[in-house]
Design a protein around this motif. Structure first.
Motif, mmCIF file in Angstrom:
data_model
loop_
_atom_site.group_PDB
_atom_site.id
_atom_site.type_symbol
_atom_site.label_atom_id
_atom_site.label_comp_id
_atom_site.label_asym_id
_atom_site.label_seq_id
_atom_site.Cartn_x
_atom_site.Cartn_y
_atom_site.Cartn_z
ATOM 1 N N UNK A 32 18.992 0.379 5.153
ATOM 2 C CA UNK A 32 17.691 0.808 5.667
ATOM 3 C C UNK A 32 16.973 -0.345 6.359
ATOM 4 N N UNK A 33 17.002 -1.509 5.754
ATOM 5 C CA UNK A 33 16.329 -2.656 6.361
ATOM 6 C C UNK A 33 16.996 -3.022 7.688
ATOM 7 N N UNK A 42 10.893 10.522 -0.765
ATOM 8 C CA UNK A 42 9.997 10.790 -1.899
ATOM 9 C C UNK A 42 8.595 11.212 -1.475
ATOM 10 N N UNK A 48 24.279 6.163 1.608
ATOM 11 C CA UNK A 48 23.012 5.855 2.286
ATOM 12 C C UNK A 48 21.845 5.906 1.319
ATOM 13 N N UNK A 49 22.066 6.544 0.183
ATOM 14 C CA UNK A 49 20.966 6.707 -0.768
ATOM 15 C C UNK A 49 21.372 6.220 -2.157
ATOM 16 N N UNK A 73 13.478 13.516 5.007
ATOM 17 C CA UNK A 73 13.897 13.451 3.619
ATOM 18 C C UNK A 73 13.274 12.214 2.987
ATOM 19 N N UNK A 105 15.569 10.594 -4.242
ATOM 20 C CA UNK A 105 16.540 9.606 -3.761
ATOM 21 C C UNK A 105 15.846 8.570 -2.861
ATOM 22 N N UNK A 106 16.352 7.365 -2.954
ATOM 23 C CA UNK A 106 15.770 6.261 -2.182
ATOM 24 C C UNK A 106 16.869 5.645 -1.329
ATOM 25 N N UNK A 107 16.481 4.997 -0.243
ATOM 26 C CA UNK A 107 17.528 4.492 0.660
ATOM 27 C C UNK A 107 18.279 3.301 0.088
ATOM 28 N N UNK A 136 14.503 -7.618 1.288
ATOM 29 C CA UNK A 136 15.040 -6.361 1.823
ATOM 30 C C UNK A 136 13.932 -5.317 1.974
ATOM 31 N N UNK A 137 13.064 -5.197 0.990
ATOM 32 C CA UNK A 137 12.011 -4.184 1.078
ATOM 33 C C UNK A 137 10.936 -4.576 2.091
ATOM 34 N N UNK A 138 10.616 -5.857 2.152
ATOM 35 C CA UNK A 138 9.500 -6.295 3.008
ATOM 36 C C UNK A 138 9.951 -6.610 4.438
ATOM 37 N N UNK A 151 18.542 -1.046 9.568
ATOM 38 C CA UNK A 151 18.263 0.022 10.526
ATOM 39 C C UNK A 151 16.841 -0.085 11.079
ATOM 40 N N UNK A 152 15.898 -0.481 10.242
ATOM 41 C CA UNK A 152 14.496 -0.509 10.660
ATOM 42 C C UNK A 152 14.168 -1.761 11.481
ATOM 43 N N UNK A 153 14.559 -2.924 10.972
ATOM 44 C CA UNK A 153 14.243 -4.175 11.686
ATOM 45 C C UNK A 153 15.499 -5.033 11.809
ATOM 46 N N UNK A 154 16.476 -4.570 12.617
ATOM 47 C CA UNK A 154 17.773 -5.259 12.680
ATOM 48 C C UNK A 154 17.677 -6.703 13.161
ATOM 49 N N UNK A 164 5.999 -5.070 16.132
ATOM 50 C CA UNK A 164 6.762 -5.806 17.144
ATOM 51 C C UNK A 164 7.356 -4.910 18.232
ATOM 52 N N UNK A 192 18.893 -0.115 0.301
ATOM 53 C CA UNK A 192 17.941 -1.075 0.885
ATOM 54 C C UNK A 192 18.521 -1.855 2.063
ATOM 55 N N UNK A 236 10.365 4.108 13.800
ATOM 56 C CA UNK A 236 11.486 4.342 12.894
ATOM 57 C C UNK A 236 10.952 4.908 11.588
ATOM 58 N N UNK A 237 11.837 5.496 10.800
ATOM 59 C CA UNK A 237 11.379 6.006 9.506
ATOM 60 C C UNK A 237 10.774 4.873 8.679
ATOM 61 N N UNK A 258 10.162 2.834 5.156
ATOM 62 C CA UNK A 258 11.283 2.326 4.368
ATOM 63 C C UNK A 258 11.906 3.321 3.396
ATOM 64 N N UNK A 259 11.091 4.151 2.753
ATOM 65 C CA UNK A 259 11.653 4.991 1.695
ATOM 66 C C UNK A 259 12.220 6.316 2.189
ATOM 67 N N UNK A 260 12.197 6.568 3.488
ATOM 68 C CA UNK A 260 12.628 7.892 3.918
ATOM 69 C C UNK A 260 13.622 7.881 5.065
ATOM 70 N N UNK A 261 14.084 9.060 5.380
ATOM 71 C CA UNK A 261 15.105 9.212 6.410
ATOM 72 C C UNK A 261 14.748 10.360 7.340
ATOM 73 N N UNK A 280 4.803 -1.484 3.608
ATOM 74 C CA UNK A 280 6.012 -2.246 3.947
ATOM 75 C C UNK A 280 6.201 -2.298 5.460
#
Lengths: 479, 479
Positions: free
Chosen positions: A8-9, B337, A135-136, B335, A1-3, A203-205, A11-14, B301, A5, B312-313, B315-318, B174
Motif C-alpha cells: 500500500x505504501x 474499514x 493485498x490484505x 473497500x 481487512x487492512x492493506x 510504512x504507515x506514515x 502504491x500510494x507514495x512510490x 506532492x 502495509x 490515490x486511496x 492508506x487503509x482502503x482500496x 496519514x
C-alpha cells in the motif's frame, strides 16, 4: 481487512524515500520491489505463507528487506536478539517452534549447532519462485514475536499483531503529529519493539528511516545538528551520550529536529534539563513489548511543564493504577488495541490481560492532571526495613553527580534490614569514594544511601540498551 | 474497545481550543463538560443509552454540544437535513423509527406535525439526571445515520460506525499530516458527512474547528488570508466564490493555510488552475456518505502534477474499477474499514457491499500510476446516439467561459438520439447566447454541444451544495 502495509505504501507514495543507510537511499517502491523479490527467493527455499520463522541480523537494509519479505509472506517473525547466548537462542527456537532461522552471514556462528537456517547472502543469491502476495491483512494476524527477558523464570514470546502495530502507530501520530518530510533516526535494534516500531511507522506514515547499525554518537549528533532527521528514539544512556557530544561541540539541535522519544525506563531529570538547555525536545515515553511500543508519551506542549512524566495515554488506550497506596502509587495497568492478545509456546495458555487490562509489573502514579509518572519496575523494588526503595530514585541522584556517567542500583539481602541498596557506577572522571558517599548522604534519606558503591567499566544492558538491574546483583555474586 | 472520543480528548488535551464560533472559543474540557451536562439533561427527558434519536439544527455550538451529548449517551444520531420538506422528514423519521427529534428552536416549524420533539432551549434549561457515561465504545457501534438522497426511489439511511469514522480520520491524517495547532474551517453542514467528519477529526486530532453557520465568503476568505485557519472543506461552487473573492481583493492565501479539501464532485480544472495562481493548495478528494468522508485524496506532492485527479486511496482502503471499458472507465468500487456496514429501516436487509466492495455508482478510471479520476455519476450519464456523454465534461467547458459563474448539464429525451445534453448556467456577466454556442462548438464534439442553454438564477443543490443534476430536467419540465 487492512492493506498489506508495504504494498500500500509503495502504491500510494512510490517515489518517497523510505530508507537511508550509509549514504545510500531507497524509495518505497525500491524497498517493496526488493522485498517482493526476497519473498520469491524465500518461497523457493520452502518458506510458506503463515510459517513461523526466526530472524537475526544487524540493523542493515538487508535485515529490513528480509523482514518486509517475511511480512509479504505473512510469516510470524520471531525476532532474535543478537546478544543472546546460544542457550537462550536455543530456548526461543524450541519454544517458538520456528521452522527456520533467517540469519545474517556474520551471525551464523551465534546460532546453536544443528539449528536449520538460511544465510542472508544465500537467500539473496538464490533462485526465485512465484508466490501470490496477499493485498490484505487481518488485524489479528501476528506480525512479530518478541521474547521479553522477564525477571525470573522463562522468557515469554509476545505476539504483536497487525492490529497492535497499527493502533500504536496511529495513536502515536495523533500525539506527535506528522509531516511528509519527517525522518526518523533509528539506532535502536530492529529486533526490539523500539526499532521495529520505527519501520511500522515509516510504512504507515510514508516517512524515511535513517538507519544506523551501531550507535555512532558522532554521526548521529551531526544529523541532529544538521536537521537531516526530525525524530529519534533513545534510552537514557544514549540520550546522555548525545547531550554530552552536543555540549562538547557547544552545539544545539537544528530547529528542523522535532523530538526525541525517550523510553526504556525513567530518564533522569538531570538529562531532561540539559536537553532543554540545548533546545532539544525530549518526550519521555512509556511502553513495552506487550504494547507494541508507546502507551503514554508526553505531549509537546507539556514537555517542560511535566519533567519526569511519561505523559498521558495515547488516544486509543487507557491507563489505570491498580491497588494504589496512600501516595497513589500502584501497579500500572494498560488497556487498548495496542495490547498483545497473548503469548506463544509454553505460555500460549497464559492470558496477557485480566478483564482486558495488562498488568505491567511497573510501579507508577497519575498526578491530579492525569499525567503518568513511572516510578520503577516492581520486580526491582527494594524493601528495606519495611520501606520501599526505588532504584531509579537513587540512580537519578548518582547521575546528577558530575563524575558519574552511568549508574545502576539493586538490592542485596541483609540480615538486619531484609534488603539494602547497593550501587554500581561508571565514571567519567576520577572521584573518591568518600566524596560519593558524602554526596549521597546529603541527597538521600539514610536508608536509601547505597551500602556499597562499586566502580565498573560498563553496566549490564539488554539489546535495547535498557539497564538490567537483576544482573547487577549477579556481578556482585561473581566477584 | 476504543475510547469515548470526547472524554479521551478532554482528558488528554483539556486546555487546547476545540471550537471557535463568532469570536467565542471553547476548550475541549469546556465542550466536554457542556456535553456531559447536556447528556444529563437529555437523560432527565427520557433519552437513554443506545436510543435512536433524530437531530436537526443550524451549524452552531449548540448543535455540536447536542451531538456530543448524544455520542456520550451512545445514541444513534439520525442527522436531519435542514433543507428537507416536511414530507421528506416524515419519511426519514418513519423509516428510522427515531424515538424523538432534538431540534433547534428555529427549526421546529420545519417538522411535520405530531412528531415528538425537544427544542434545544428546553433541553438546555431542563433539569439534569445522573447518567453513567461509557468510557469505551466498540468499533461496531453506530454513531451517525445519514440519509443519502439517492437518484431514484426512497432515500436510504446509511450507518456510520465508530470504526468507520475512526478509520476515515486516521487514514486522512496519514495522507495530509497533522500539527497540534492546525485549525479546520467548517462551513459545510454538520448534518452532512463533510461537516460531521470535521468534528470527528477535531476530537481525534485535538485540533480546533472554526465553525460558520453560513457560508460567509468575506469572513472565510479573510480567515484564509490571515492564516487563522489551516484547512477547509469545500465543494466546487464554494471554492469558486473564495477564489473570486481572493481575486477581487488581489490577495493570496496565508502561507499558514495548508489545504482545501475539495469534494462533492469533480472540481473544474479552471478552478484548480486559478487556485494554483493564488498559492492556494487544493486537494481534490472523493468520498461519500457510505464511506464516512474521504476514500481518495490527492497527496500534497501531487496536487499540481495530477490536476483533475481525486488522488490515490487513503492508506487503509482500496479502490478498483469494475467492468472497465476499452478506455479503462468503469464503476468505482471501494473497500476498507471506512465503508458502512449497511443501512437501517426498509433497507436494513440490503447489503451495502458485494464481497466487501461498495459499488458506488460513480464512473471513473485509474491512470497508469494508480491515480483515480472520477468522471461522473453513472446515474447522470447521458447516452446520445450510442455515445457516452459525461455532464461534468460539458460543465467544465462552460465554467471556463469568462461570463459563466455556475453550470449544470443533464440529458433530455430526444427522438433521434435517445438523449441529448442541455445546459443551465448562472452568469456573472452579460453574454449573448450566440457567443456561448460558438464557444461550445469550438471546444466540444458536436454531439456534446448542449442543444439548449438556459440562463437561471441558481442551480439546484443539496444541503452540501452539491449539484443535483436530476433536478435540472425537472426545471425544464416545470417551465
Amino acid at each position: 481487512m487492512y492493506p498489506n502495509w508495504i504494498l500500500q505504501r509503495a502504491s500510494i507514495t512510490p517515489l518517497r524515500s523510505a530508507l537511508t543507510y550509509e549514504g545510500q537511499t531507497w524509495t518505497f517502491q525500491q524497498v517493496n520491489e526488493l522485498s517482493l523479490k526476497r519473498a520469491r527467493q524465500l518461497t523457493a527455499l520452502g518458506v510458506q505463507r503463515g510459517h513461523r520463522i526466526a530472524i537475526m541480523g544487524p540493523s542493515t537494509p538487508a535485515l529490513v528487506v528480509m523482514m518486509y519479505a517475511c511480512m509479504h509472506l505473512q510469516c510470524e517473525m520471531v525476532m532474535l536478539n543478537r546478544r543472546l547466548t546460544q542457550a537462550e537462542i536455543a530456548y526461543q527456537l524450541e519454544d517458538s517452534q520456528a521452522t527456520i532461522v533467517l540469519v545474517a552471514d556474520e551471525d551464523v556462528e551465534k546460532l546453536p549447532s544443528s539449528v536449520p537456517y538460511h544465510e542472508f547472502t544465500a537467500i539473496e543469491n538464490g533462485k526465485e519462485q512465484y508466490v501470490d502476495i496477499a493485498k490484505e491483512w487481518s488485524l489479528n494476524q501476528t506480525t512479530s514475536i518478541m521474547y521479553t527477558s522477564g525477571t525470573t523464570g522463562f522468557p515469554k514470546g509476545v505476539r504483536q499483531t497487525v492490529g497492535n502495530h497499527q493502533a500504536s502507530a496511529t495513536a502515536s501520530v495523533l500525539n506527535i503529529g506528522l509531516q511528509a518530510d519527517d525522518v526518523w533516526l533509528c539506532a535502536v535494534p530492529l529486533f526490539h519493539i523500539s526499532g521495529f516500531s520505527i519501520l511500522v511507522r515509516s510504512l504507515l506514515y510514508g516517512n524515511k528511516v535513517q538507519l544506523y547499525e551501531h550507535f555512532n554518537v558522532e554521526a548521529i549528533t551531526q544529523n541532529i545538528m544538521d536537521g537531516d532527521v526530525t525524530h529519534m528514539s533513545v534510552v537514557a544512556v544514549t540520550l546522555e551520550r548525545i547531550l554530552n557530544t552536543l555540549e562538547l561541540n557547544k552545539a544545539q539541535a537544528s530547529p528542523r529536529f522535532k523530538l526525541m522519544l525517550a523510553g526504556g525506563g525513567p530518564v533522569p531529570v538531570d538529562y531532561l534539563e540539559r536537553a532543554s538547555a540545548l533546545h532539544l525536545a525530549v518526550a519521555q515515553t512509556y511502553g513495552m513489548t506487550e504494547t507494541s511500543s508507546q502507551t503514554a508519551t508526553l505531549a509537546s506542549e507539556d514537555a517542560m511543564k511535566k519533567i519526569g512524566s511519561a505523559g498521558k495515554p495515547l488516544f486509543f488506550n487507557q491507563i489505570k493504577i491498580s491497588a494504589p497506596n496512600a501516595q497513589g502509587e500502584g501497579e500500572i495497568c494498560i488497556r487498548g488495541p495496542h495490547v498483545t492478545p497473548g503469548y506463544i509456546g509454553r505460555f500460549a495458555e497464559k492470558s496477557a490481560t485480566e478483564e482486558g487490562w495488562l498488568h505491567t509489573g511497573d510501579i507508577g502514579y497519575m498526578d491530579e492532571e492525569g499525567y503518568l509518572f513511572v516510578v520503577d519496575r516492581r520486580a526491582d523494588l527494594i524493601i528495606s526495613g519495611g520501606e520501599n526503595i526505588y532504584p531509579a530514585e537513587i540512580e537519578n541522584v548518582l547521575l546528577a553527580h558530575p563524575a558519574i556517567q552511568e549508574a545502576g542500583v539493586c538490592g542485596i539481602e541483609d540480615e538486619t534490614w531484609g534488603q539494602v541498596p547497593i550501587a554500581f557506577v561508571v565514571l567519567k572522571e576520577a572521584v573518591t569514594m568518600e566524596n560519593l558517599k558524602q554526596y549521597c548522604e546529603k541527597k538521600l534519606a539514610k536508608y536509601k544511601v547505597p551500602k556499597q558503591i562499586k566502580i565498573i567499566d560498563t553496566l549490564p544492558r539488554n539489546g535495547a540498551n535498557k539497564l538490567l538491574r537483576r544482573k547487577l546483583a549477579a556481578l556482585l555474586a561473581s566477584e
